[in-house]
Design a protein around this motif. Sequence first.
Motif, PDB file in Angstrom:
ATOM      1  N   ASN A   1       0.814  -1.214   0.000  1.00  0.00           N
ATOM      2  CA  ASN A   1       0.000   0.000   0.000  1.00  0.00           C
ATOM      3  C   ASN A   1       0.845   1.261   0.000  1.00  0.00           C
ATOM      4  O   ASN A   1       0.506   2.236  -0.667  1.00  0.00           O
TER       5      ASN A   1
ATOM      6  N   MET B   1     -15.350 -12.725  -4.697  1.00  0.00           N
ATOM      7  CA  MET B   1     -15.798 -11.376  -4.363  1.00  0.00           C
ATOM      8  C   MET B   1     -16.230 -10.648  -5.626  1.00  0.00           C
ATOM      9  O   MET B   1     -15.803 -10.975  -6.728  1.00  0.00           O
TER      10      MET B   1
ATOM     11  N   GLU C   1     -15.810  -5.140  -4.963  1.00  0.00           N
ATOM     12  CA  GLU C   1     -14.871  -5.450  -3.889  1.00  0.00           C
ATOM     13  C   GLU C   1     -13.458  -5.617  -4.429  1.00  0.00           C
ATOM     14  O   GLU C   1     -12.477  -5.238  -3.791  1.00  0.00           O
TER      15      GLU C   1
ATOM     16  N   MET D   1     -11.902  -2.353  -4.895  1.00  0.00           N
ATOM     17  CA  MET D   1     -11.434  -1.853  -3.598  1.00  0.00           C
ATOM     18  C   MET D   1     -10.079  -2.454  -3.236  1.00  0.00           C
ATOM     19  O   MET D   1      -9.252  -1.820  -2.583  1.00  0.00           O
ATOM     20  N   LEU D   2      -9.864  -3.670  -3.706  1.00  0.00           N
ATOM     21  CA  LEU D   2      -8.689  -4.449  -3.314  1.00  0.00           C
ATOM     22  C   LEU D   2      -7.387  -3.659  -3.497  1.00  0.00           C
ATOM     23  O   LEU D   2      -6.546  -3.630  -2.609  1.00  0.00           O
ATOM     24  N   THR D   3      -7.213  -3.041  -4.642  1.00  0.00           N
ATOM     25  CA  THR D   3      -5.970  -2.290  -4.845  1.00  0.00           C
ATOM     26  C   THR D   3      -6.234  -0.797  -4.997  1.00  0.00           C
ATOM     27  O   THR D   3      -5.302  -0.009  -4.952  1.00  0.00           O
TER      28      THR D   3
ATOM     29  N   ALA E   1      -8.092   1.178  -3.080  1.00  0.00           N
ATOM     30  CA  ALA E   1      -8.542   1.849  -1.866  1.00  0.00           C
ATOM     31  C   ALA E   1      -7.857   3.192  -1.635  1.00  0.00           C
ATOM     32  O   ALA E   1      -8.528   4.202  -1.396  1.00  0.00           O
ATOM     33  N   ASP E   2      -6.541   3.217  -1.728  1.00  0.00           N
ATOM     34  CA  ASP E   2      -5.822   4.439  -1.386  1.00  0.00           C
ATOM     35  C   ASP E   2      -5.819   5.470  -2.502  1.00  0.00           C
ATOM     36  O   ASP E   2      -6.199   6.611  -2.303  1.00  0.00           O
TER      37      ASP E   2
ATOM     38  N   VAL F   1     -11.418   5.136   0.801  1.00  0.00           N
ATOM     39  CA  VAL F   1     -11.437   4.928   2.244  1.00  0.00           C
ATOM     40  C   VAL F   1     -11.424   6.283   2.935  1.00  0.00           C
ATOM     41  O   VAL F   1     -10.644   7.155   2.557  1.00  0.00           O
TER      42      VAL F   1
ATOM     43  N   GLY G   1     -11.018   7.656   6.724  1.00  0.00           N
ATOM     44  CA  GLY G   1     -10.785   7.376   8.144  1.00  0.00           C
ATOM     45  C   GLY G   1     -10.958   5.914   8.483  1.00  0.00           C
ATOM     46  O   GLY G   1     -11.523   5.578   9.514  1.00  0.00           O
ATOM     47  N   GLY G   2     -10.528   5.039   7.584  1.00  0.00           N
ATOM     48  CA  GLY G   2     -10.614   3.606   7.834  1.00  0.00           C
ATOM     49  C   GLY G   2     -11.925   2.997   7.384  1.00  0.00           C
ATOM     50  O   GLY G   2     -12.042   1.779   7.300  1.00  0.00           O
ATOM     51  N   PHE G   3     -12.924   3.852   7.084  1.00  0.00           N
ATOM     52  CA  PHE G   3     -14.211   3.318   6.647  1.00  0.00           C
ATOM     53  C   PHE G   3     -14.303   3.309   5.128  1.00  0.00           C
ATOM     54  O   PHE G   3     -13.857   4.245   4.461  1.00  0.00           O
ATOM     55  N   LEU G   4     -14.874   2.229   4.605  1.00  0.00           N
ATOM     56  CA  LEU G   4     -14.881   2.025   3.168  1.00  0.00           C
ATOM     57  C   LEU G   4     -16.056   2.746   2.529  1.00  0.00           C
ATOM     58  O   LEU G   4     -17.173   2.692   3.038  1.00  0.00           O
TER      59      LEU G   4
ATOM     60  N   TRP H   1     -18.265   2.324  -0.213  1.00  0.00           N
ATOM     61  CA  TRP H   1     -18.666   1.357  -1.242  1.00  0.00           C
ATOM     62  C   TRP H   1     -19.247   1.989  -2.491  1.00  0.00           C
ATOM     63  O   TRP H   1     -18.942   1.540  -3.602  1.00  0.00           O
TER      64      TRP H   1
END
Lengths: 360, 504
Positions: free
Chosen positions: B323, B346, B350, B353-355, B357-358, B363, B365-368, B370
């Motif tokens: 990451n 998945m 999803e 989201m796997l790669t 996310a950042d 994301v 504050g840690g929450f996804l 969707w």
Amino acid sequence: MIRLEKRPRPSRTFAWATPLLAVLATFFFGGVLFALLGKDPVQSILTIFWQPLFGEFSFFYRPQLLIKGAPLVLIAIGLSLGFRAGIWNIGAEGQYIMGALFGAGVGLAFYPAEGVFIFPLMVIAGAFGGWAWAMIPAVLKVRFGTNEILVSLMLVYVAEQFLASMSLGLMKNPEGFGFPGSRNLQQYPSAHNAEIITNSGMHWGVVAAMIAVIFAYVLLARHRLGFAVRVTGEAPRAARFSGVNPGRLILFCLGTSGMLAGLAGLFEVSGPAGQVSIDFNVGYGFTAIIVAFLGRLHPVGIVLAGLLMALTYIGGDIAQSQLGLPAAAIQVFQGMLLFFLLAFDLFTNYRLRFGRTEAA
Amino acid sequence: MTPLLTLSGLTKTYPGVVANDDVSLSIAPGEVHALLGENGAGKSTLVKMIYGLVKPDQGGMQMNGAPFAPAEPRAARASGVGMVFQHFSLFDALSVAENIALGMENAPGMRILSQRIREVSDTYGLPLSPDRIVGDLSAGERQRVEIIRCLLQEPKLLIMDEPTSVLTPQEVEILFGTLRKLSADGTAILYISHKLEEIRALCDTATILRLGKVVGTCIPRETTARDIAEMMVGKVLSTPTRSGAALGEPVLKIERLSRPSPSAFGMPLREVTVTLRKGEVLGIGGVAGNGQDELLSALSGEMLSPPGMITFKGQDIGTLGPNARRRLGVLAAPEERLGHAAAPDMSLTENAMLTGADRENLVRGGFLDWPAARAFAVKIIEAFDVRTPGPGNAARALSGGNLQKFVIGREVMQRPEVLVVNQPTWGVDASAAAAIRQALLDLAEGGASVIVISQDLDELMEISDRFAALNEGRLSDPRPTAGLTVDQIGMMMGGAHGMEVAHV
């Protein structure tokens, strides 16, 4: 010839129907079992499932549902996080015992002082005890690659020895006329996990279980950590590729499940059980494994499964006393539930094919 | 000459797809017959019917004029059909002779068997020692084990499924020598491939399949590769284009990167050194199992390395996890689509989201987030023409080519500064492969640097600026692709493995 064929994708229908089918099959074969023992099968099943909820003495049994269900749910929620990620904590029973010992130890250390801070301190100590006990298999696995199933399971027996030693030695009630077991925390107001509403069965452990359910639900559905847990269970290499640190995940999953099991132990010892004694643990930590799977490792499912399991416990007790069913028969009955669950589970991913099929 | 094997009107239907539709062809003794087609054209189903693994729904086969309907592979072998599969079924921990004995109906004693293995390997120029442990063999040598296992049964028809995908050019030459000898001795060969130049060099006749139907036959020597390709695909192919802009400053430096392999039969990386420049496509060739997977995980961050070995724009990234590297702009797409690049069960959302996310801000504050992940997945599906009912579908429900487009698209859409891909077009049909290559070239055009690890040399020659080869975990010095000859490439890939055992 009958053979199993992998479904192209898991059947959603079966994923949800499996618990129901398992319960129905358990009813049927449990009934056969009771009939073979010379009892009326319908009456036996009714005694187990109807009496506690709607029978004459249901006012007494209904609160029991919460008392017995809360530790099961609390432990199963923690276990389900690890199980989802393929991390198998089988030693929740040991973590439950250690949580109770740590928590009760703190409470007893303050005896007879009173204060509002005592119970919260006990809760923290209980959580810590379970967490620390689970960290042993976790650290060993991360550091040396040991098998967490074996280590956590073996530590249950170590914890049981601790429990025996404590109730006969260090924590023995000095005013207990030499009987094994600690002072009764129910008679020590600052350390007593009393019912929040009288005769409802609602104690702090139930509240903790509810919080844990919500916490787990949000974690799995919305949080990055929960996503990491799910991906690790589905495809470990993909999880690693996506940046999950497997070692940290093992520490988190085992630590959380240990902590929740420890909390369950603390709420039990300071509430319904009341004292540290040799036979304090009654297998909640093992039954919670069944609950976790029966609930599809899903927080909501676990609540339902936990209540169902609690029901079979209470109903089983009634059946034992009223119908004279042997305790072993009740245990077989509970075992059937897991057996049928796993058996029907196969059809989520496979289907039966009759006749000769050719290799494709 | 009477044909050895005649197929007439073979049809095989699977639920929802016609794998073979009225396929007829005939093979004469000693003929090298090519079976051509894209992935999913029905080549495998056809040879499985000949080998007795699958029963045809309609149509029949004749062997030497007599009806031929093998109920199982054993019956096919007894009638003189041998098959070398694309994926080897060998036990790493056993010796060559033991592996061969396991696959034989009535294996002779080890001494006699070893003797016969030596004889066959001498006769057909397949250097192989019967006592070696298979785990130590290169892919080319493993293939020889499979071939010798077949030849010991003295087949009249030898089926070879994509045999050259794991070989160096020199090893391909050895294999072709063997096949020509066999053909001269009267053994017919059914050769499955999608590599056109090989088929033009080796085969006497070719049958081309598309969507389960025979769409043409030709004499490969007299037909251009382009014409054959267009018959296979059924449309005019566009070759990827690039402008050949000047290369920029160095971006990624790999210096003396040495790492042990994480798995028992893997390959350690040995002092890999290369500098990647801005806007460059670096092609890394080599036979499978020479450190490709290990190099990808060292670059993606799945395998960490000591400081000083991998630097990105002057910053040491060897010690950073996946990451952290993604946040800097170093992205990767591994070879294995299901289970590594994507989680099979998945959904595409999803998996986005796997790669993503950042870099895609999925994301908070840690929450996804969707809905944002879903939008990202939809964006990939649209931009890369991924054929799927929607982002809610499970990854494993997609065909190989579509999932590969999704996986590559997911990384390309994140605007990488460095993208490392392993086998980007493996098992992907020609038009999807062209789209993926074009996307990689466009990325380089836009100023990103791309490392393409592949076993498809044609692909590497087509898209890369410089070429280097992995051999035994070592990376050769990269050379400009323009003007490289096949011989030079072969030598960079380590020549022919195991040549010391016998002389051809």
